[in-house]
Design an enzyme around this catalytic site. Structure first.
Site, PDB file in Angstrom:
ATOM      1  N   HIS A 215      29.985  83.192  -1.139  1.00 49.95           N
ATOM      2  CA  HIS A 215      28.712  83.752  -1.619  1.00 49.95           C
ATOM      3  C   HIS A 215      27.802  84.142  -0.460  1.00 49.95           C
ATOM      4  O   HIS A 215      27.320  85.279  -0.386  1.00 49.95           O
ATOM      5  CB  HIS A 215      28.004  82.733  -2.516  1.00 49.95           C
ATOM      6  N   GLU A 216      27.560  83.193   0.429  1.00 55.24           N
ATOM      7  CA  GLU A 216      26.642  83.489   1.536  1.00 55.24           C
ATOM      8  C   GLU A 216      27.211  84.570   2.459  1.00 55.24           C
ATOM      9  O   GLU A 216      26.456  85.370   3.015  1.00 55.24           O
ATOM     10  CB  GLU A 216      26.342  82.210   2.327  1.00 55.24           C
TER      11      GLU A 216
ATOM     12  N   HIS B   5      26.166  87.972   1.362  1.00 56.26           N
ATOM     13  CA  HIS B   5      24.885  88.407   1.932  1.00 56.26           C
ATOM     14  C   HIS B   5      25.084  88.930   3.350  1.00 56.26           C
ATOM     15  O   HIS B   5      24.492  89.942   3.742  1.00 56.26           O
ATOM     16  CB  HIS B   5      23.907  87.226   1.979  1.00 56.26           C
TER      17      HIS B   5
ATOM     18  N   HIS C 222      26.343  92.379   3.348  1.00 56.42           N
ATOM     19  CA  HIS C 222      25.264  93.322   3.016  1.00 56.42           C
ATOM     20  C   HIS C 222      24.501  93.693   4.285  1.00 56.42           C
ATOM     21  O   HIS C 222      24.140  94.859   4.497  1.00 56.42           O
ATOM     22  CB  HIS C 222      24.336  92.681   1.988  1.00 56.42           C
TER      23      HIS C 222
END
Length: 693
Positions: A479-480, A483, A486
């Site tokens: 999940h992290e 980011h 991104h």
């Protein structure tokens, strides 16, 4: 070099390291104060030069000039806030206490500058007649909206009061985090007898022993608390009394009285936020936040949460019946007196049901999730499969902490994209939870590339022992890292739009999509190998993991929705209503009861006094954003799953969602990838919420 800053200060000049990585080997605590002061001075001078310009306001001499301003201050604060979160020594905490209100005051001096706002409005009003690119036009519109919501249109007395409120709130945010960190450390559960740890893996017991030794408790075992209400070890510990101790300690944080009590901090924050919202012309803080969101209104947020709450609670009730039956069967078999399940029992029996009904034993999975292999052969491998990017260790580069690893990231054509840093292990001076942030963010205007870092809080084993992750920790890393992708794959002209600088209820979308690669057959087969034998995780386990995905969704959805509703309840209060609230516990209970989410066996994921997301993490009236983003995520994952071309679909996702950063409206990006607006049905299917009337 900045003239007002001593040349030996490492912030005086841009870094000479690859991708402008901050020179951590040279940075000392004493460097921050003078660098921040110089940053204030330089930034204000740059803004004064914009407002003193006699020429009519244009995109170049106003908006672009603002984008170029404040680079020294940015350089310092990116490091400063990273360290106050991940390496919060007493000296850094003192600096944060001193500078938080002053930093808020500095940015108020800019966002409330009437002459500057007048120039921004002039460019905004004339944007139709100017030869602007799509990104430039959207940048103008964003500046006008953000400055207006920040209070640029207030009269002088209103601005004066707003400055006071912002400074007070900045101090309260810092105080909340310090209190929480202090109480989390103080409430870590200490165990004398290793027998009480029955059920934990040897690596977990070793980590608890090492944590105790580090705290000066030789011969004991110390269980540190995660940010959320539960604890991953509750699923394994057979000692019910210890499970209760851990749960009770977690729930007590910030509400015990004494120096770390957060109750008055919560109440004062809510009061000041409500007053600020009314000063800015909004009925509540939630209404102010919603004005700059993809949701668009408080009513839309409330409707989404209410739509999901009933089915989620009913699913949780059905799950509880299954868990209670199993517990009673075991109690009868052992001759013990039956007992009704309590919150600290849920994870323990849920894990047994998962193993019984789905043949998934999370404790047995851990030997297949050795951290380095998960990172290199899982997280990095998936990124290469989907986006064509690769990672090279840069061991000679120094990060913010000795435990943090640095990697250089390369695009498919061999060009360098930036640096990725992973800080994996928990520390007493590290904020709880997991997050992503940046030291540098790509933008063409400044010719900058990205330096991004992920922070997790995995217990550190003794030297030489493997770091075996739980399934939840593996998911958190994926999940992290979403980011981080991104940040690394965004390519924009202006810093304002770089990476994760998007609307708050959109920012979780790419990171949630990245979680899908955890169980993708090609990815899982590459990283899930036994740390001792190298044996791959049996293929049947992947299918069982997917089948088990719907199990316990009632619990996880209910605890999340409870926290989201609690956040909105606090922040929908008017100023008068906020001033009337005096009891945090009573308010919380009433809010959850009214929403139908007061479920004793399923406590809210975050209670108010340790809800760092909303009282110290920038998510106030925005915690709902995870479920809002998940609508986009679930629809996008179905597109990936229906495609035979992972790399091709990944490239489409990169171009439509990741590369634009915040440079276009979020709904436009979603439509570009999906070919339509996102529908809620994929989310309902994922969370097992279909079929409820």
């Amino acid at each position: 070099m900045t003239g007002s800053l001593a040349p030996d200060n490492p912030f005086a000049s841009p870094s000479s390291l690859p991708h402008d990585l901050p020179p951590f080997a040279r940075i000392r605590t004493e460097h921050f104060a003078p660098a921040i002061e110089a940053g204030f001075t330089e930034h204000l001078a740059e803004v004064d030069a914009i407002t003193a310009n006699d020429e009519p306001a244009t995109f170049t001499n106003t908006i672009e000039a603002l984008e170029r301003s404040g680079r020294l201050l940015d350089r310092v604060l990116e490091v400063f806030f990273a360290l106050t979160s991940s390496d919060a020594t007493e000296e850094m905490e003192s600096l944060e206490e001193e500078f938080s209100p002053r930093i808020a005051a500095h940015y108020d001096a800019i966002s409330l500058n009437s002459a500057l706002y007048s120039r921004i409005r002039a460019v905004f009003d004339q944007r139709e007649g100017q030869d602007l690119t799509q990104e430039q036009r959207y940048l103008v519109e964003r500046y006008e909206l953000e400055y207006r919501l920040d209070g640029a249109g207030l009269d002088e007395s209103g601005k004066a009061r707003l400055k006071e409120l912002n400074q007070q709130l900045a101090s309260l945010d810092s105080l909340f985090v310090r209190n929480l960190q202090g109480d989390t450390n103080a409430l870590a559960v200490v165990v004398d007898d290793v027998g009480e740890l029955d059920g934990l893996a040897e690596s977990e017991i070793a980590a608890a022993r090492a944590a105790a030794t580090e705290a000066g408790l030789d011969g004991k075992y110390r269980i540190t608390l995660p940010l959320y209400t539960g604890h991953p070890w509750l699923a394994q510990l057979r000692n019910r009394g210890l499970r209760e101790r851990i749960f009770t300690a977690s729930r007590a944080r910030g509400s015990r009285g004494g120096e770390h009590d957060n109750r008055e901090t919560v109440l004062e924050s809510v009061r000041l936020r409500a007053e600020r919202a009314e000063l800015l012309g909004f009925s509540s803080h939630a209404a102010l936040v919603a004005a700059n969101s993809t949701a668009g209104s408080v009513a839309a947020i409330d409707e989404r949460l209410a739509t999901l709450s009933g089915p989620a609670v009913r699913n949780a009730g059905r799950e509880l019946e299954v868990l209670q039956r199993l517990a009673e069967e075991q109690q009868r078999a052992s001759g013990a007196d039956p007992f009704a399940l309590e919150p600290w029992d849920w994870a323990f029996y849920a894990e047994q049901v998962r193993a019984r009904d789905y043949d998934v034993d999370e404790a047995a999975l851990r030997p297949y999730f050795e951290a380095e292999r998960v990172l290199h052969d899982g997280v990095f491998h998936a990124a290469e499969l989907v986006y064509g990017i690769t990672f090279a260790p840069r061991e000679e580069l120094v990060a913010h902490h000795p435990d943090a690893q640095v990697f250089e990231v390369f695009d498919a054509d061999g060009s360098a994209l930036g640096l990725y840093i992973l800080d994996l292990y928990t520390r007493d001076i590290k904020r709880g939870g997991a997050w992503m942030s940046t030291y540098r963010q790509q933008n063409e205007l400044g010719g900058e590339s990205t330096v991004v870092f992920n922070v997790l809080n995995v217990p550190k084993p003794p030297a030489g022992a493997p770091t075996l992750l739980t399934l939840d920790e593996v998911e958190t890393l994926f999940h992290e890292f979403g980011h981080a992708l991104h940040g690394l794959l965004a390519h924009v002209t202006y810093p304002h739009f770089g990476g994760t600088n998007v609307l708050r209820d959109f920012v979780e979308f790419p990171s949630q999509v990245n979680e899908m690669w955890l169980t993708h057959p090609v990815v899982l087969a590459n990283y899930a190998r036994h740390y001792e034998t190298g044996e791959p995780l049996p293929e049947t386990q992947r299918e069982k993991l997917k089948a088990a995905g719907l199990f316990n969704q009632g619990f996880s959805t209910t605890e999340y929705l409870a926290a989201s509703v609690l956040d909105m309840a606090w922040h929908k209060l008017s100023a008068a209503e906020a001033n009337a609230v005096t009891d945090v516990v009573a308010f919380e209970r009433d809010a959850l009861e009214r929403a139908g989410l007061l479920v004793e066996t399923v406590p809210t994921r975050y209670s108010s006094t340790y809800f760092q997301h909303i009282f110290g993490g920038g998510y106030s009236a925005g915690y709902y954003g995870y479920i809002w983003s998940e609508v986009f995520d679930a629809a996008s994952v179905e597109v990936f799953e229906a495609s035979d071309e992972v790399r091709g679909t990944g490239e489409r996702f990169r171009l439509a969602i990741l590369q634009p950063g915040g440079s276009r409206p979020p709904q436009q990006l979603v439509r570009e990838f999906l070919g339509e607006d996102a529908r809620i049905e994929p989310l309902l299917r994922r969370r097992g919420l279909t079929g409820w009337g």
